[in-house]
Design an enzyme around this catalytic site. Structure first.
Site, short mmCIF file in Angstrom:
data_model
loop_
_atom_site.label_atom_id
_atom_site.label_comp_id
_atom_site.label_asym_id
_atom_site.label_seq_id
_atom_site.Cartn_x
_atom_site.Cartn_y
_atom_site.Cartn_z
N HIS A 15 -0.79 -2.72 -3.95
CA HIS A 15 -0.09 -1.77 -3.08
C HIS A 15 -0.69 -0.37 -3.18
O HIS A 15 -1.03 0.24 -2.18
CB HIS A 15 1.39 -1.73 -3.43
CG HIS A 15 2.19 -0.89 -2.48
ND1 HIS A 15 2.25 0.48 -2.59
CD2 HIS A 15 2.91 -1.22 -1.40
CE1 HIS A 15 3.00 0.96 -1.60
NE2 HIS A 15 3.42 -0.06 -0.87
N GLY A 35 6.65 -9.91 0.23
CA GLY A 35 7.54 -9.00 0.93
C GLY A 35 6.93 -8.63 2.27
O GLY A 35 6.00 -9.29 2.76
#
Length: 120
Positions: A10, A74
């Protein structure tokens, strides 16, 4: 055909956040010396996925495997990453791209996290 492995994370505003991921990258490199290994980030840190893919291709990679270093699937892995990979595939149609599931969903990672939790 040369293979590249891009570890995808991320990213965070604090560059120290990436230290454990850089350790994973170093271990993978030492275990697979014949594979181009890079760590790329979605945001905040460099290099980006696009930059890592371009570097791998410049070094002769014909196959690029992207492994998300995320705990679980996600929104970024369901939406953002597939879109990025599709854009890369359209830019580089002769390159074989593959996308792994979130590393945290692998049995060995789950077992390692459980064992580490018991040791703390």
């Amino acid at each position: 055909m040369r293979e590249a492995l891009i570890l995808f994370a991320h990213g965070a505003r604090d560059p120290e956040w990436a230290q454990p991921l850089r350790q994973v990258e170093a271990r993978v490199r030492s275990m697979a010396s014949d594979v181009h290994v890079d760590l790329a980030f979605l945001e905040f840190l460099a290099p980006s996925l696009v930059d890592s893919v371009n570097a791998a291709i410049a070094q002769g990679a014909g196959r690029i495997r992207i492994v998300p270093l995320f705990i679980a699937q996600g929104g970024h892995l369901r939406h953002d990453l597939p879109r990025l990979v599709a854009e890369l595939q359209s830019q580089w149609p002769k390159i074989e791209f593959s996308l792994a599931r979130a590393i945290g969903e692998e049995d060995g990672v789950i077992a390692a996290m459980a064992a580490a939790a018991l040791q703390t």
